[in-house]
Design a protein around this motif. Structure first.
Motif, PDB file in Angstrom:
ATOM      1  N   ILE A 159       0.854  -1.184   0.000  1.00 42.84           N
ATOM      2  CA  ILE A 159       0.000   0.000   0.000  1.00 42.84           C
ATOM      3  C   ILE A 159       0.886   1.229   0.000  1.00 42.84           C
ATOM      4  O   ILE A 159       2.025   1.192   0.481  1.00 42.84           O
ATOM      5  CB  ILE A 159      -0.975   0.035   1.198  1.00 42.84           C
ATOM      6  CG1 ILE A 159      -0.233   0.112   2.524  1.00 42.84           C
ATOM      7  CG2 ILE A 159      -1.942  -1.122   1.161  1.00 42.84           C
ATOM      8  CD1 ILE A 159      -1.121   0.434   3.703  1.00 42.84           C
ATOM      9  N   GLU A 160       0.362   2.297  -0.561  1.00 41.50           N
ATOM     10  CA  GLU A 160       1.068   3.562  -0.529  1.00 41.50           C
ATOM     11  C   GLU A 160       0.449   4.389   0.578  1.00 41.50           C
ATOM     12  O   GLU A 160      -0.727   4.744   0.521  1.00 41.50           O
ATOM     13  CB  GLU A 160       0.903   4.271  -1.877  1.00 41.50           C
ATOM     14  CG  GLU A 160       1.760   5.493  -2.000  1.00 41.50           C
ATOM     15  CD  GLU A 160       1.621   6.117  -3.378  1.00 41.50           C
ATOM     16  OE1 GLU A 160       0.843   7.068  -3.494  1.00 41.50           O
ATOM     17  OE2 GLU A 160       2.272   5.622  -4.312  1.00 41.50           O
ATOM     18  N   GLN A 161       1.234   4.637   1.610  1.00 40.01           N
ATOM     19  CA  GLN A 161       0.753   5.395   2.756  1.00 40.01           C
ATOM     20  C   GLN A 161       1.061   6.861   2.496  1.00 40.01           C
ATOM     21  O   GLN A 161       2.209   7.245   2.310  1.00 40.01           O
ATOM     22  CB  GLN A 161       1.448   4.913   4.021  1.00 40.01           C
ATOM     23  CG  GLN A 161       0.920   5.514   5.274  1.00 40.01           C
ATOM     24  CD  GLN A 161       1.626   4.968   6.493  1.00 40.01           C
ATOM     25  OE1 GLN A 161       2.710   4.411   6.400  1.00 40.01           O
ATOM     26  NE2 GLN A 161       1.022   5.137   7.643  1.00 40.01           N
ATOM     27  N   LYS A 162       0.015   7.680   2.476  1.00 34.22           N
ATOM     28  CA  LYS A 162       0.172   9.094   2.158  1.00 34.22           C
ATOM     29  C   LYS A 162      -0.195   9.950   3.351  1.00 34.22           C
ATOM     30  O   LYS A 162      -1.071   9.606   4.124  1.00 34.22           O
ATOM     31  CB  LYS A 162      -0.760   9.481   1.000  1.00 34.22           C
ATOM     32  CG  LYS A 162      -0.529   8.737  -0.267  1.00 34.22           C
ATOM     33  CD  LYS A 162      -1.544   9.175  -1.290  1.00 34.22           C
ATOM     34  CE  LYS A 162      -1.458   8.339  -2.534  1.00 34.22           C
ATOM     35  NZ  LYS A 162      -2.485   8.700  -3.513  1.00 34.22           N
ATOM     36  N   ALA A 163       0.471  11.077   3.446  1.00 35.75           N
ATOM     37  CA  ALA A 163       0.070  12.064   4.443  1.00 35.75           C
ATOM     38  C   ALA A 163      -1.215  12.726   3.951  1.00 35.75           C
ATOM     39  O   ALA A 163      -1.548  12.666   2.768  1.00 35.75           O
ATOM     40  CB  ALA A 163       1.174  13.115   4.616  1.00 35.75           C
ATOM     41  N   ALA A 164      -1.925  13.352   4.849  1.00 33.62           N
ATOM     42  CA  ALA A 164      -3.206  13.970   4.498  1.00 33.62           C
ATOM     43  C   ALA A 164      -3.053  15.036   3.417  1.00 33.62           C
ATOM     44  O   ALA A 164      -3.966  15.265   2.633  1.00 33.62           O
ATOM     45  CB  ALA A 164      -3.834  14.580   5.740  1.00 33.62           C
TER      46      ALA A 164
END
Length: 147
Positions: A24-29
Protein backbone atom coordinates in the motif's frame (compact mmCIF):
# COMPACT_ATOMS: atom_id res chain seq x y z
CA UNK A 1 -20.03 0.37 9.11
CA UNK A 2 -17.53 2.15 6.83
CA UNK A 3 -16.67 4.64 9.60
CA UNK A 4 -15.49 1.76 11.76
CA UNK A 5 -12.84 0.73 9.24
CA UNK A 6 -9.69 2.16 7.76
CA UNK A 7 -9.37 1.17 4.10
CA UNK A 8 -6.46 1.39 1.68
CA UNK A 9 -6.16 0.33 -1.90
CA UNK A 10 -3.13 -1.84 -2.56
CA UNK A 11 -1.56 -4.33 -4.90
CA UNK A 12 -0.82 -7.97 -4.15
CA UNK A 13 2.97 -8.15 -3.95
CA UNK A 14 3.41 -11.86 -3.23
CA UNK A 15 1.51 -14.89 -1.98
CA UNK A 16 2.97 -17.54 0.33
CA UNK A 17 0.88 -20.43 1.68
CA UNK A 18 -2.00 -18.75 3.53
CA UNK A 19 -0.51 -15.26 3.56
CA UNK A 20 -0.99 -12.48 1.05
CA UNK A 21 1.45 -9.58 1.10
CA UNK A 22 -0.12 -6.33 -0.09
CA UNK A 23 1.82 -3.17 -0.96
CA UNK A 24 0.00 0.00 0.00
CA UNK A 25 1.07 3.56 -0.53
CA UNK A 26 0.75 5.39 2.76
CA UNK A 27 0.17 9.09 2.16
CA UNK A 28 0.07 12.06 4.44
CA UNK A 29 -3.21 13.97 4.50
CA UNK A 30 -1.72 16.74 2.38
CA UNK A 31 -0.22 14.48 -0.30
CA UNK A 32 -2.85 15.52 -2.86
CA UNK A 33 -2.03 19.20 -2.41
CA UNK A 34 -0.71 21.08 -5.46
CA UNK A 35 2.19 22.47 -3.38
CA UNK A 36 3.45 19.11 -2.13
CA UNK A 37 6.61 19.22 -4.28
CA UNK A 38 7.93 22.20 -2.30
CA UNK A 39 6.43 21.32 1.05
CA UNK A 40 8.35 19.29 3.61
CA UNK A 41 5.14 18.15 5.32
CA UNK A 42 4.04 15.90 2.47
CA UNK A 43 5.02 12.31 3.05
CA UNK A 44 4.50 9.19 0.99
CA UNK A 45 5.78 5.69 1.79
CA UNK A 46 5.15 2.18 0.57
CA UNK A 47 4.25 -0.40 3.20
CA UNK A 48 3.91 -4.15 2.89
CA UNK A 49 1.01 -5.55 4.92
CA UNK A 50 0.80 -9.27 5.69
CA UNK A 51 -2.76 -10.60 5.56
CA UNK A 52 -3.89 -14.12 6.48
CA UNK A 53 -6.05 -15.49 3.67
CA UNK A 54 -7.24 -19.04 3.11
CA UNK A 55 -9.50 -18.26 0.15
CA UNK A 56 -6.83 -18.49 -2.55
CA UNK A 57 -8.84 -16.09 -4.73
CA UNK A 58 -6.16 -13.38 -5.07
CA UNK A 59 -3.45 -13.25 -7.70
CA UNK A 60 -0.13 -11.42 -8.04
CA UNK A 61 -0.33 -7.73 -8.97
CA UNK A 62 -4.10 -7.68 -8.35
CA UNK A 63 -5.52 -4.42 -7.00
CA UNK A 64 -7.30 -5.05 -3.69
CA UNK A 65 -8.78 -3.20 -0.73
CA UNK A 66 -7.17 -3.85 2.63
CA UNK A 67 -9.25 -3.02 5.70
CA UNK A 68 -8.69 -2.76 9.43
CA UNK A 69 -10.82 -1.59 12.33
CA UNK A 70 -10.32 2.06 13.25
CA UNK A 71 -9.73 1.03 16.87
CA UNK A 72 -6.59 -0.81 15.73
CA UNK A 73 -5.20 2.50 14.49
CA UNK A 74 -5.75 4.10 17.87
CA UNK A 75 -4.13 1.13 19.64
CA UNK A 76 -1.14 1.36 17.25
CA UNK A 77 -0.70 5.08 17.97
CA UNK A 78 -0.84 4.43 21.71
CA UNK A 79 1.83 1.70 21.73
CA UNK A 80 4.04 3.37 19.10
CA UNK A 81 3.89 7.00 20.24
CA UNK A 82 1.94 7.74 23.44
CA UNK A 83 3.52 5.18 25.77
CA UNK A 84 7.10 5.92 24.58
CA UNK A 85 6.50 9.66 24.98
CA UNK A 86 5.26 9.18 28.54
CA UNK A 87 8.21 6.88 29.34
CA UNK A 88 10.72 9.40 27.96
CA UNK A 89 9.21 12.33 29.86
CA UNK A 90 8.97 10.46 33.17
CA UNK A 91 12.48 9.01 32.91
CA UNK A 92 13.89 12.37 31.76
CA UNK A 93 12.48 14.09 34.83
CA UNK A 94 13.61 11.25 37.11
CA UNK A 95 17.08 11.25 35.59
CA UNK A 96 17.44 15.03 35.95
CA UNK A 97 16.17 15.00 39.53
CA UNK A 98 18.42 12.11 40.51
CA UNK A 99 21.62 13.31 38.85
CA UNK A 100 21.05 17.06 38.70
CA UNK A 101 22.44 16.98 35.16
CA UNK A 102 20.32 17.63 32.06
CA UNK A 103 22.57 15.55 29.79
CA UNK A 104 22.32 12.49 32.02
CA UNK A 105 18.57 13.06 32.33
CA UNK A 106 18.31 13.17 28.53
CA UNK A 107 20.35 9.99 28.14
CA UNK A 108 18.22 8.22 30.72
CA UNK A 109 15.08 9.46 28.95
CA UNK A 110 16.22 8.11 25.59
CA UNK A 111 17.74 4.90 26.91
CA UNK A 112 14.40 3.80 28.38
CA UNK A 113 13.18 3.34 24.79
CA UNK A 114 15.62 0.49 24.15
CA UNK A 115 13.99 -2.01 26.53
CA UNK A 116 10.51 -0.76 25.57
CA UNK A 117 10.95 -1.46 21.86
CA UNK A 118 12.77 -4.72 22.64
CA UNK A 119 9.74 -5.84 24.68
CA UNK A 120 7.48 -4.89 21.77
CA UNK A 121 9.71 -6.97 19.51
CA UNK A 122 9.44 -9.95 21.85
CA UNK A 123 5.64 -9.69 21.83
CA UNK A 124 5.36 -9.13 18.08
CA UNK A 125 3.49 -12.41 17.52
CA UNK A 126 0.89 -11.48 20.14
CA UNK A 127 0.58 -8.03 18.59
CA UNK A 128 0.09 -9.55 15.13
CA UNK A 129 -2.95 -11.36 16.50
CA UNK A 130 -4.42 -8.03 17.64
CA UNK A 131 -3.86 -6.33 14.29
CA UNK A 132 -6.20 -8.14 11.93
CA UNK A 133 -6.39 -7.01 8.32
CA UNK A 134 -8.92 -8.22 5.78
CA UNK A 135 -8.74 -8.26 2.00
CA UNK A 136 -11.47 -7.66 -0.51
CA UNK A 137 -11.63 -7.30 -4.23
CA UNK A 138 -12.39 -3.92 -5.73
CA UNK A 139 -16.07 -3.97 -6.76
CA UNK A 140 -16.61 -3.95 -10.53
CA UNK A 141 -12.94 -4.50 -11.36
CA UNK A 142 -11.82 -7.75 -12.91
CA UNK A 143 -8.20 -8.84 -13.09
CA UNK A 144 -8.20 -8.31 -16.86
CA UNK A 145 -9.15 -4.64 -16.43
CA UNK A 146 -6.21 -3.99 -14.12
CA UNK A 147 -3.44 -4.63 -16.61
Amino acid sequence: MTKDYIRHQGKVERIEKHKVYVRIEQKAACSDCHAKSVCLASDKKDKIIEVNDNSGCYSLQEDVIISARSSMGLFAVIIAFAIPLILVIVSLIAGMNTSGNEVIGGLVGLSVLIPYYFILYLFRDKLKKKFIFTLSKIPGLTHNQQT
